[in-house]
Design a protein around this motif. Structure first.
Motif, short mmCIF file in Angstrom:
data_model
loop_
_atom_site.label_atom_id
_atom_site.label_comp_id
_atom_site.label_asym_id
_atom_site.label_seq_id
_atom_site.Cartn_x
_atom_site.Cartn_y
_atom_site.Cartn_z
N LYS A 24 4.80 -35.59 -9.46
CA LYS A 24 5.61 -34.89 -10.45
C LYS A 24 5.12 -35.27 -11.85
CE LYS A 24 9.65 -34.99 -7.38
NZ LYS A 24 11.04 -35.47 -7.22
N SER A 25 3.86 -34.90 -12.11
CA SER A 25 3.22 -35.35 -13.35
C SER A 25 3.82 -34.71 -14.59
CB SER A 25 1.72 -35.09 -13.30
OG SER A 25 1.44 -33.72 -13.09
N GLN A 26 4.34 -33.51 -14.48
CA GLN A 26 4.93 -32.86 -15.66
C GLN A 26 6.19 -33.60 -16.10
OE1 GLN A 26 5.49 -28.66 -15.25
NE2 GLN A 26 6.13 -28.38 -17.37
N GLY A 54 -3.94 -36.73 -18.19
CA GLY A 54 -5.06 -36.45 -17.32
C GLY A 54 -4.66 -35.64 -16.12
N GLU A 55 -3.53 -35.97 -15.50
CA GLU A 55 -3.05 -35.22 -14.34
C GLU A 55 -2.66 -33.80 -14.71
OE1 GLU A 55 -2.84 -35.97 -11.01
OE2 GLU A 55 -4.12 -37.64 -11.61
N GLN A 56 -2.20 -33.61 -15.93
CA GLN A 56 -1.77 -32.29 -16.36
C GLN A 56 -2.90 -31.43 -16.93
OE1 GLN A 56 1.53 -30.45 -16.72
NE2 GLN A 56 1.46 -31.61 -14.81
N ALA A 62 -5.71 -37.06 -23.27
CA ALA A 62 -5.66 -38.24 -22.40
C ALA A 62 -6.61 -39.31 -22.90
CB ALA A 62 -5.99 -37.84 -20.97
N SER A 63 -7.82 -38.91 -23.27
CA SER A 63 -8.80 -39.88 -23.79
C SER A 63 -8.27 -40.57 -25.03
CB SER A 63 -10.12 -39.16 -24.09
OG SER A 63 -10.74 -38.70 -22.92
N SER A 64 -7.65 -39.80 -25.91
CA SER A 64 -7.10 -40.39 -27.14
C SER A 64 -6.01 -41.40 -26.82
CB SER A 64 -6.54 -39.29 -28.04
OG SER A 64 -7.56 -38.42 -28.47
#
Length: 555
Positions: A24-26, A54-56, A62-64
């Motif tokens: 449930k990444s959201q 990253g999952e979304q 994500a990198s930031s």
């Protein structure tokens, strides 16, 4: 300085992690954003945010977030491990999308963060091989092996890359050793069989490229993956009877497996059991009509049976299931042609969607002839195999392994820049059409997704085919036999467009033919049926081909 989460925030952190683990990444992302906002100095909050982003599917954000976490906890092993895992996952994702340069960028960042991460090095090698950087790939693989990552999959990749590098004997030895140690590993069996097939003219007459593969299949009757891999190879080699024999016990164990039934139907048709194949194709389609690969196979079967309406039904369904599937559009175009439907010319537009242009030599060469001579010598040295690949259009010739462009070779790099410039200049002249499968995707710039050279000997040719991995395809003529250059009525060695796959039995003549000229480049949509007229002569017909996908920026 890193700040510690409060007890309440730590509870929220754990709940978000549970949601993330549960898929449930959201939901987790919303909680992570709140935590990072409430406690901007907490590395844990930003690390969690990076994982969720990253999952979304937000790699830049994500990198930031991970970078922020590292700035708060420099050198922290947990943050480094999670950041690296994210980068490796992104690299694999972009590789699966054929965006090899993007994949390489993520993976190079991963090994910089964690130089002892053997899986990151292995994945970097995979990506570099696909960009054409053979030396870089072998170097990355070597680092992975030294870090303890000498898995069968990695060793198999190394063997394939050694073949790309022209180290044929080393590749064969490595592939044979891997197969002997891991006879049930389908990937290794495929690699060895493919190498031996392409070089079968050098083998003793009694030897068989499939010998070890066949033995492993007999010794491991329960290894379904191995059997299916072997069947695919048998079908590619047109060993229809043997494919049937291998499939029979598999289908008894898995009667509802649509892939096994599909392969069985193809083998039945090619052994003359056409009615039985028709019944089986129909039975599969009633339950499994959402796979473009199967629908394409059923379309081919329908054309061979002259069941034109069925071919239309299958092809039309295939372009709905997979709008970017090149073979599906090619097949639909055949139906329109058979019906004298004007949409054939809308789709193929043989005059405007086929371009043939002279390529100027790179700077530093006095003439086109001088550059082509240098290029010819380079390519000739790379044609070490003695026969055509098992599943390509080449008949009576050889094809270079691996990817041609990207090898850090100055001659090839100069050529690619010249070719890319010519391609993008031509694309800039084409109109946009939102409903057209080719013109709707024209972003005016391209990236290469595959490149190779073909050397055809006397009587050699390309059978009619399309390129399902591309959007735009090409043929650059490097060296041509005298019989091709003189342009006689027989049109020896000419390019032909519009005549479909010979095995369909439709006998439709070419819509357009082009006499090749050294230094000239042909461009056309990847779904365009194309091939060459056979030629007879002492000299070889040497070409370069490459497939492209649209991109928002140049490579």
């Amino acid at each position: 300085m890193n700040q510690v989460l409060s007890a309440t925030q730590a509870t929220q952190f754990q709940k978000a992690m549970q949601h993330l683990i549960a898929g449930k990444s959201q939901t987790a992302l919303g909680m992570a954003r709140d935590l990072a906002s409430e406690q901007p100095g907490a590395a844990d909050a930003h690390q969690l945010l990076g994982m969720c982003l990253g999952e979304q599917g937000f790699p830049a954000e994500a990198s930031s977030a991970f970078e922020r976490a590292l700035s708060l906890l420099p050198g922290n092993r947990v943050v480094l491990k999670n950041f690296t895992a994210f980068l490796v996952k992104q690299g694999k994702l972009f590789r699966s999308r054929h965006q090899f340069d993007a994949a390489t960028a993520f993976l190079q960042r991963a090994v910089k963060l964690m130089p002892d991460h053997r899986f990151a090095w292995a994945e970097l090698g995979m990506a570099l091989r696909l960009t054409g950087d053979i030396d870089g790939a072998l170097s990355a693989f070597d680092k992975a092996v030294k870090l303890g990552g000498g898995t069968p999959a990695l060793r198999n990749a190394i063997n394939g890359t050694l073949q790309d590098a022209g180290q044929l004997e080393t590749a064969v030895r490595g592939a044979q050793q891997l197969v002997n140690e891991n006879p049930g590993y389908a990937g290794a069996q495929e690699t060895l069989a493919n190498i031996l097939w392409e070089n079968r003219q050098r083998l003793p007459r009694e030897d068989d490229p499939f010998r070890l593969f066949r033995r492993a299949v007999k010794q491991q009757p329960e290894n379904t993956e191995l059997h299916i891999s072997f069947v695919r190879m048998l079908l590619s080699a047109k060993y229809w009877d043997e494919a049937l024999n291998v499939l029979l016990p598999l289908r008894l164990r898995q009667p509802d497996n649509p892939v096994l039934s599909w392969y069985f139907a193809e083998a039945l048709e090619n052994t003359g059991e056409v009615e039985a194949a028709s019944r089986l194709f129909s039975s599969i389609a009633s339950k499994w009509n959402n796979n473009a690969g199967f629908l394409n196979a059923y379309t081919r079967h329908a054309f061979r049976r002259k069941e034109i309406d069925l071919a239309n039904e299958c092809a039309s369904r295939a372009v709905v299931v997979d709008p970017g599937n090149q073979e599906a559009w090619a097949n639909l175009g055949i139906f329109w042609r058979l019906q004298n439907d004007a949409r054939e010319y809308w789709l193929f537009d043989y005059e405007n969607l086929i371009e043939y242009i002279q390529i100027a030599p790179p700077s530093g060469y006095a003439s086109n002839e001088e550059f082509l001579t240098v290029l010819q010598k380079k390519l000739e040295s790379m044609h070490q195999v003695s026969g055509e690949p098992i599943n390509q259009s080449v008949r009576g010739g050889s094809q270079t392994p691996g990817r041609l462009f990207g090898r850090k070779d100055p001659v090839l790099n100069e050529l690619w820049l010249a070719l890319q410039s010519a391609v993008e200049n031509w694309l800039g002249t084409l109109p946009r059409d939102a409903k057209h499968p080719f013109l709707s995707r024209n972003l005016k710039a391209v990236r290469s997704v595959g490149s190779w050279s073909v050397r055809l000997a006397s009587a050699g040719r390309h059978s009619n085919h399309i390129h399902n991995q591309g959007w735009l395809s090409s043929a650059f003529h490097v060296s041509l036999p005298h019989e091709v250059q003189i342009g006689d009525k027989a049109q020896n060695g000419w390019l032909q467009f519009g005549s479909p796959l010979e095995s369909l039995g439709l006998e439709l003549p070419a819509r357009r033919l082009i006499q090749p000229k050294a230094g000239c480049l042909a461009l056309f949509p990847s779904y365009m049926w194309h091939g060459t007229v056979p030629f007879t002569g002492e000299q070889a017909r040497l070409t370069i081909a490459f497939d492209m996908q649209p991109t928002a920026g140049t490579k």
